[in-house]
Scaffold this active site. Sequence first.
Site, PDB file in Angstrom:
ATOM      1  N   SER A 107       0.877  -1.131   0.019  1.00 21.05           N
ATOM      2  CA  SER A 107       0.093  -0.132   0.103  1.00 21.05           C
ATOM      3  C   SER A 107       0.761   1.325  -0.084  1.00 21.05           C
ATOM      4  O   SER A 107       0.378   2.444  -0.254  1.00 21.05           O
ATOM      5  CB  SER A 107      -1.043   0.128   1.240  1.00 21.05           C
ATOM      6  OG  SER A 107      -0.183   0.086   2.288  1.00 21.05           O
ATOM      7  N   HIS A 117      -5.537  -4.219  -0.748  1.00 18.15           N
ATOM      8  CA  HIS A 117      -5.370  -3.209  -1.619  1.00 18.15           C
ATOM      9  C   HIS A 117      -5.488  -3.831  -3.061  1.00 18.15           C
ATOM     10  O   HIS A 117      -5.387  -3.020  -3.846  1.00 18.15           O
ATOM     11  CB  HIS A 117      -4.199  -2.307  -1.666  1.00 18.15           C
ATOM     12  CG  HIS A 117      -4.018  -1.620  -0.128  1.00 18.15           C
ATOM     13  ND1 HIS A 117      -4.739  -0.440   0.109  1.00 18.15           N
ATOM     14  CD2 HIS A 117      -3.473  -2.400   1.199  1.00 18.15           C
ATOM     15  CE1 HIS A 117      -4.512  -0.053   1.204  1.00 18.15           C
ATOM     16  NE2 HIS A 117      -3.658  -0.937   1.751  1.00 18.15           N
ATOM     17  N   LYS A 175     -12.197  -1.075   1.985  1.00 18.83           N
ATOM     18  CA  LYS A 175     -11.479  -0.384   1.060  1.00 18.83           C
ATOM     19  C   LYS A 175     -12.374  -0.257  -0.254  1.00 18.83           C
ATOM     20  O   LYS A 175     -13.053   0.568  -0.374  1.00 18.83           O
ATOM     21  CB  LYS A 175     -10.198  -0.629   0.969  1.00 18.83           C
ATOM     22  CG  LYS A 175      -9.077  -0.747   2.089  1.00 18.83           C
ATOM     23  CD  LYS A 175      -7.702  -1.147   2.071  1.00 18.83           C
ATOM     24  CE  LYS A 175      -7.036  -1.499   3.567  1.00 18.83           C
ATOM     25  NZ  LYS A 175      -6.997  -0.345   4.373  1.00 18.83           N
TER      26      LYS A 175
HETATM   27  N1  PMP Z   1      -3.976  -5.612   5.634  1.00 17.67           N
HETATM   28  C1  PMP Z   1      -3.621  -4.720   4.816  1.00 17.67           C
HETATM   29  C2  PMP Z   1      -2.526  -5.052   3.868  1.00 17.67           C
HETATM   30  C3  PMP Z   1      -3.938  -3.328   5.022  1.00 17.67           C
HETATM   31  O1  PMP Z   1      -3.364  -2.372   4.230  1.00 17.67           O
HETATM   32  C4  PMP Z   1      -4.908  -3.123   6.044  1.00 17.67           C
HETATM   33  C5  PMP Z   1      -5.505  -1.466   6.167  1.00 17.67           C
HETATM   34  N2  PMP Z   1      -4.487  -0.485   6.012  1.00 17.67           N
HETATM   35  C6  PMP Z   1      -5.438  -4.122   6.855  1.00 17.67           C
HETATM   36  C7  PMP Z   1      -5.053  -5.371   6.548  1.00 17.67           C
HETATM   37  C8  PMP Z   1      -6.545  -3.847   7.761  1.00 17.67           C
HETATM   38  O2  PMP Z   1      -7.878  -3.777   7.252  1.00 17.67           O
HETATM   39  P1  PMP Z   1      -9.077  -3.067   8.135  1.00 17.67           P
HETATM   40  O3  PMP Z   1      -8.888  -1.535   7.835  1.00 17.67           O
HETATM   41  O4  PMP Z   1     -10.149  -3.690   7.325  1.00 17.67           O
HETATM   42  O5  PMP Z   1      -8.829  -3.511   9.495  1.00 17.67           O
END
Ligand code: PMP
Length: 396
Positions: free
Chosen positions: A186, A214, A244
Site C-alpha cells: 500500500s 489493496h 477499502k
Molecule cells: N491488511 C492490509 C494489507 C492493509 O493495508 C490493511 C488496512 N490498512 C489491513 C489489513 C487492515 O484492514 P482494516 O482496515 O479492514 O482493518
Amino acid sequence: MSSKTLVQFLTKNLNELRNQGLYNEIDPVQGPNGPIIQIDGKRLINLSSNNYLGLATDERMKQAAIMAIEKYGVGAGAVRTINGTLDIHVQLEEKLAEFKGTEAAIAYQSGFNCNMAAISAVMDQHDAILSDELNHASIIDGCRLSKAKIIRYNHSDMDDLRMKAKEATESGQYNKVMVITDGVFSMDGDIAKLPEIIEIAEQYDLITYVDDAHGSGVLGKGAGTVKHFGLSDKIDFQIGTLSKAIGVVGGYVAGRKKLIDWLKVRSRPFLFSTALTPGDTGAIICALQLLMESTELHDQLWKNGDYLKRGLKKLGFDIGNSETPITPCIIGEEKKTQLFSKRLYEEGVYAKSIVFPTVPAGKGRVRNMPTAAHTKEMLDEALAAYGKVGKEMGII
Ligand code: PMP
C-alpha cells in the site's frame, strides 16, 4: 489519580514524537468521505481514502444498509457461535466465496482482526513464517501472536525468499512453513510476485497466504491480485478487507472448506467478538454483487489513476514504481514531507504525508489514492496545487 510513571512516560514520548515531526494530527471529516470532503469548514479534494471505487458513499450501498437495518436491526446481538450468526452473515460468506472463486469463506469484523485471527489459528511455536519485510502491521502482529518463528525476506526479493525457504524447510526444525505477503503493497502500489512465490511454495511445500486488502476491487477486473495472475486454486489463504474498495468495514478469509471449518472453531475473534452489524453486512453483499455484475467502477478507477500518475510525472515528481492506482509522491525527509502535505491542504488538496515508521526513515511521501468517484476536473485541480507547491518548495 493517575500513575506518575505513566504520565512521565506519555509526556516524554509524545514530546519526542512531536519534536521529530512524527506526530500526525487527526482531522475529523465533516460529512461523507467522498472525493470532495470538508474539514474545519474547508472544501478539499480528497486523495487520502481507500474508498477506491467510491462505494462508501454510493446510494445503492446506503439503501442496502438501510434495508438490512429495517429487517435485522442495528446489532448482531452476540458472537457468531452463540447466536450472532444471522442468515445475512451466511449469505455474505457465500457471496465472498463466489467473488473469490473458492469453496468457502469466513467474515471477520475488520481486516486487521482477520490477520490476527487466521495466522494464529493455524501457525504455532513449532512453525515458521516467511514474511515480506514490507508486509502490513496486521500481518506482522498476526505472525507475532502465533508465536511461530518469523523469518523476514527482503521486499519482493525472490532469491532471498527461495534461500530462506530452503533453509527453513531443510533445517527440519519446523512442522509447517508459511509464506505470507500483501497482494499489493500500500505504500508503493507495487504488486507481489505471486507466480514466483507459488513456484517456490510448491518446491518447498509452503502454506501460501495473500492479504489482498489493496488488490481486491482493483486488480483482476475487481476480483483481486490472485485472480489477476490466474492463481485462484494455488493460494491457501486469500485474505481481504471489506473496508477499502468494498467501501464498508470487515475482513475475510476465502479458501478451501476445511480451512474455513477450522477457522470457525479455532480463530479467536470469530469465537469471542460480536459479528458484523446487519447494516454493514447488507451493504457489503450489495458491493460484491455490483463488482461481479460490472467492471465499470474498476475501469474508471484505473482511468483516474493513470491520469493522475501521468500528470504528476509530467510535473517532475518522483512517483516511485507503482503498478496500481496508488500513487506515492516521494519527498524524502520527514519534516519536508509534512510541510508539503500541509501546503497542499492550504491549496485545497487532502493528501496525507506518510512518514517513518509506516515507511522507512528518509522515504517520507505524500500518498495519493485516486478513486473511481473523482472527476477529471477534480484531478486537474489537484495537479495544479501539486505544481504550485512543488515549485514553491523547490521539489520540482
Ligand atoms: N491488511 C492490509 C494489507 C492493509 O493495508 C490493511 C488496512 N490498512 C489491513 C489489513 C487492515 O484492514 P482494516 O482496515 O479492514 O482493518
